[in-house]
Structures are given as structure tokens and as C-alpha cells.
Design a protein around this motif. Structure first.
Motif, PDB file in Angstrom:
ATOM      1  N   VAL A  29       0.890  -1.161  -0.098  1.00 21.45           N
ATOM      2  CA  VAL A  29       0.002  -0.021   0.248  1.00 21.45           C
ATOM      3  C   VAL A  29       0.801   1.296   0.056  1.00 21.45           C
ATOM      4  O   VAL A  29       1.975   1.284   0.723  1.00 21.45           O
ATOM      5  CB  VAL A  29      -1.007  -0.097   1.323  1.00 21.45           C
ATOM      6  N   SER A  30       0.331   2.209  -0.826  1.00 23.25           N
ATOM      7  CA  SER A  30       1.248   3.472  -0.727  1.00 23.25           C
ATOM      8  C   SER A  30      -0.130   4.562  -0.616  1.00 23.25           C
ATOM      9  O   SER A  30      -1.113   4.265  -0.823  1.00 23.25           O
ATOM     10  CB  SER A  30       2.049   3.597  -2.224  1.00 23.25           C
ATOM     11  N   ALA A  31       0.372   5.857  -0.014  1.00 27.28           N
ATOM     12  CA  ALA A  31      -0.198   6.659   0.215  1.00 27.28           C
ATOM     13  C   ALA A  31       0.132   8.066   0.156  1.00 27.28           C
ATOM     14  O   ALA A  31       1.425   8.189   0.304  1.00 27.28           O
ATOM     15  CB  ALA A  31      -1.018   6.790   1.784  1.00 27.28           C
ATOM     16  N   ALA A  32      -0.550   9.186  -0.109  1.00 21.72           N
ATOM     17  CA  ALA A  32       0.050  10.603  -0.379  1.00 21.72           C
ATOM     18  C   ALA A  32      -1.070  11.493   0.313  1.00 21.72           C
ATOM     19  O   ALA A  32      -2.165  11.446   0.437  1.00 21.72           O
ATOM     20  CB  ALA A  32      -0.024  11.051  -1.810  1.00 21.72           C
ATOM     21  N   VAL A  33      -0.380  12.528   1.226  1.00 14.80           N
ATOM     22  CA  VAL A  33      -1.203  13.398   1.644  1.00 14.80           C
ATOM     23  C   VAL A  33      -0.897  14.936   0.973  1.00 14.80           C
ATOM     24  O   VAL A  33       0.242  15.101   1.150  1.00 14.80           O
ATOM     25  CB  VAL A  33      -1.297  13.316   3.280  1.00 14.80           C
ATOM     26  N   GLU A  34      -2.047  15.582   0.679  1.00 13.37           N
ATOM     27  CA  GLU A  34      -1.891  16.760   0.463  1.00 13.37           C
ATOM     28  C   GLU A  34      -2.149  17.916   1.526  1.00 13.37           C
ATOM     29  O   GLU A  34      -3.156  17.854   2.176  1.00 13.37           O
ATOM     30  CB  GLU A  34      -2.734  17.200  -0.724  1.00 13.37           C
ATOM     31  N   CYS A  35      -1.249  18.909   1.842  1.00 14.26           N
ATOM     32  CA  CYS A  35      -1.381  19.591   3.117  1.00 14.26           C
ATOM     33  C   CYS A  35      -1.882  20.859   2.568  1.00 14.26           C
ATOM     34  O   CYS A  35      -2.265  21.073   1.403  1.00 14.26           O
ATOM     35  CB  CYS A  35       0.060  19.654   3.683  1.00 14.26           C
ATOM     36  N   GLU A  36      -2.002  21.640   3.487  1.00 11.42           N
ATOM     37  CA  GLU A  36      -2.851  22.995   3.477  1.00 11.42           C
ATOM     38  C   GLU A  36      -1.870  23.836   2.488  1.00 11.42           C
ATOM     39  O   GLU A  36      -2.564  24.883   1.732  1.00 11.42           O
ATOM     40  CB  GLU A  36      -3.073  23.683   4.868  1.00 11.42           C
ATOM     41  N   ASP A  37      -0.651  23.801   2.171  1.00  9.30           N
ATOM     42  CA  ASP A  37       0.224  24.645   1.321  1.00  9.30           C
ATOM     43  C   ASP A  37       0.227  23.979   0.359  1.00  9.30           C
ATOM     44  O   ASP A  37       1.191  24.503  -0.817  1.00  9.30           O
ATOM     45  CB  ASP A  37       1.607  24.800   2.081  1.00  9.30           C
ATOM     46  N   GLY A  38      -0.290  22.763  -0.010  1.00  2.00           N
ATOM     47  CA  GLY A  38      -0.077  21.974  -1.266  1.00  2.00           C
ATOM     48  C   GLY A  38       0.926  20.928  -1.453  1.00  2.00           C
ATOM     49  O   GLY A  38       1.220  20.234  -2.351  1.00  2.00           O
ATOM     50  N   ALA A  39       2.017  21.191  -0.181  1.00  2.00           N
ATOM     51  CA  ALA A  39       2.944  19.980  -0.225  1.00  2.00           C
ATOM     52  C   ALA A  39       2.216  18.770  -0.214  1.00  2.00           C
ATOM     53  O   ALA A  39       1.348  18.598   0.275  1.00  2.00           O
ATOM     54  CB  ALA A  39       3.881  20.263   1.024  1.00  2.00           C
ATOM     55  N   VAL A  40       2.921  17.634  -0.871  1.00  2.00           N
ATOM     56  CA  VAL A  40       2.549  16.290  -1.015  1.00  2.00           C
ATOM     57  C   VAL A  40       3.480  15.612   0.015  1.00  2.00           C
ATOM     58  O   VAL A  40       4.679  15.425  -0.573  1.00  2.00           O
ATOM     59  CB  VAL A  40       2.156  15.762  -2.307  1.00  2.00           C
ATOM     60  N   HIS A  41       3.107  14.722   0.803  1.00  2.00           N
ATOM     61  CA  HIS A  41       4.058  13.601   1.553  1.00  2.00           C
ATOM     62  C   HIS A  41       3.604  12.271   1.261  1.00  2.00           C
ATOM     63  O   HIS A  41       2.262  12.209   1.327  1.00  2.00           O
ATOM     64  CB  HIS A  41       3.942  14.048   2.917  1.00  2.00           C
ATOM     65  N   TYR A  42       4.597  11.458   1.090  1.00  5.40           N
ATOM     66  CA  TYR A  42       4.101   9.969   0.904  1.00  5.40           C
ATOM     67  C   TYR A  42       4.474   9.137   1.980  1.00  5.40           C
ATOM     68  O   TYR A  42       5.319   9.492   2.647  1.00  5.40           O
ATOM     69  CB  TYR A  42       4.923   9.468  -0.676  1.00  5.40           C
ATOM     70  N   GLY A  43       3.834   7.822   1.944  1.00  6.48           N
ATOM     71  CA  GLY A  43       4.169   6.795   2.583  1.00  6.48           C
ATOM     72  C   GLY A  43       3.893   5.401   2.409  1.00  6.48           C
ATOM     73  O   GLY A  43       2.931   5.537   1.286  1.00  6.48           O
ATOM     74  N   VAL A  44       4.338   4.389   2.761  1.00  8.62           N
ATOM     75  CA  VAL A  44       3.870   3.135   2.369  1.00  8.62           C
ATOM     76  C   VAL A  44       3.665   2.450   3.802  1.00  8.62           C
ATOM     77  O   VAL A  44       4.095   2.635   4.961  1.00  8.62           O
ATOM     78  CB  VAL A  44       5.255   2.166   1.646  1.00  8.62           C
ATOM     79  N   ASN A  45       3.130   1.178   3.647  1.00  8.24           N
ATOM     80  CA  ASN A  45       2.893   0.555   4.973  1.00  8.24           C
ATOM     81  C   ASN A  45       4.273  -0.316   5.308  1.00  8.24           C
ATOM     82  O   ASN A  45       5.020  -0.886   4.384  1.00  8.24           O
ATOM     83  CB  ASN A  45       1.717  -0.649   4.497  1.00  8.24           C
ATOM     84  N   VAL A  46       4.396  -0.594   6.529  1.00 10.13           N
ATOM     85  CA  VAL A  46       5.572  -0.973   6.926  1.00 10.13           C
ATOM     86  C   VAL A  46       5.284  -1.955   7.982  1.00 10.13           C
ATOM     87  O   VAL A  46       4.747  -1.737   9.211  1.00 10.13           O
ATOM     88  CB  VAL A  46       6.475  -0.039   7.640  1.00 10.13           C
TER      89      VAL A  46
END
Ligand code: THU
Length: 132
Positions: A29-46
């Protein structure tokens, strides 16, 4: 509801599935979150041999966003190695809720075809938060 995903985000989610550590479930699984300023952070399941210690992709992405100083999340994308759509587990809905701006969209991105989205309010009615 059908949802559009920036091609760069969709491509990065697909690429990151290879980094997911999922030897126990086999579900990457992978995920991305878009923050209030438009920055996108990614993560994977561990995952972990002590199963409950595993971390979902959404939790990984949220941790990165908060660590970088972001305060709010306006969109979440999730992709996986499963065919079809994947939606955050109950615990991750609560984690998203903690930082979600009102109307925050959660978008499930399948390998092929159109993405689908629901608001976090629809996925977690009456979620617990002290400031609302
Ligand atoms: N998983 C996620 O990372 N995000 C989701 O939205 C659902 C499930 C992970 C947890 C576990 O590592 C694997 O998928 C199978 O449950």
C-alpha cells in the motif's frame, strides 16, 4: 464519486509500492497526503513480525507531513497492489480526521481506470476530535 488524480501523484504512488514492507500480508500500500500549502507527503505500509506493530501507508504519510511542520490535510490518495479500490482502515480514518480540513477528500487510486473519492466526514461520521 469519481475523482481526478494528478498523473505525477498516481505515478509516484505506483512506484512506491515497491518500497512497501509487506512480507506478512503481501498487500503493498502507498499513500499521499496533500497539505494546506499544497505540499504532498508520501508513505508506504511497514509491517512487522510482531503484527500489531505494523504501520499503514496513511499513517506513514501523515507522520512525514506533521514532521515537516504541516498542520492540515486537504486530500489523501491511497493505492495498493490489490485489484480494485482500497479504503483506509478505521484507525487511519481517525488519524486523517485529526488533521483533516473540512471536506478533506480521500481518493482511492486503482491500477487502471478512474479513481473514486469520499470525504473523510463520509468515511468517519462523528469522528472524535476535541476542537470541533
Ligand atoms: N493497509 C494500509 O497500509 N492502508 C490501508 O488503507 C489498508 C491496509 C495495510 C496494512 C497491512 O500492512 C496491509 O495493508 C494488509 O492489511
Amino acid at each position: 464519486m469519481t475523482a481526478s488524480t494528478p498523473p505525477a501523484v498516481a505515478a509516484e504512488l505506483r512506484r512506491l509500492l515497491a518500497n512497501s514492507h509487506a512480507p506478512y500480508s503481501g498487500v503493498h500500500v502507498s499513500a499521499a497526503v496533500e497539505c494546506e500549502d499544497g505540499a504532498v507527503h508520501y508513505g508506504v505500509n511497514v509491517e512487522n513480525a510482531a503484527y500489531p506493530q505494523g504501520v499503514c501507508a496513511e499513517a506513514s504519510a501523515i507522520s512525514g507531513a506533521i514532521t515537516s511542520g504541516r498542520k492540515g490535510i486537504r486530500r489523501v490518495w491511497v493505492a495498493s497492489s490489490l485489484p480494485g479500490f482500497i479504503w483506509p482502515c478505521g484507525g487511519c480514518r481517525q488519524k486523517i480526521w485529526e488533521f483533516a480540513e473540512p471536506g478533506c477528500e480521500v481518493v482511492s487510486v486503482p491500477e487502471t481506470g478512474e479513481a473514486q473519492s469520499h470525504t473523510i466526514e463520509a468515511l468517519l461520521p462523528l469522528g472524535f476530535r476535541l476542537d470541533r
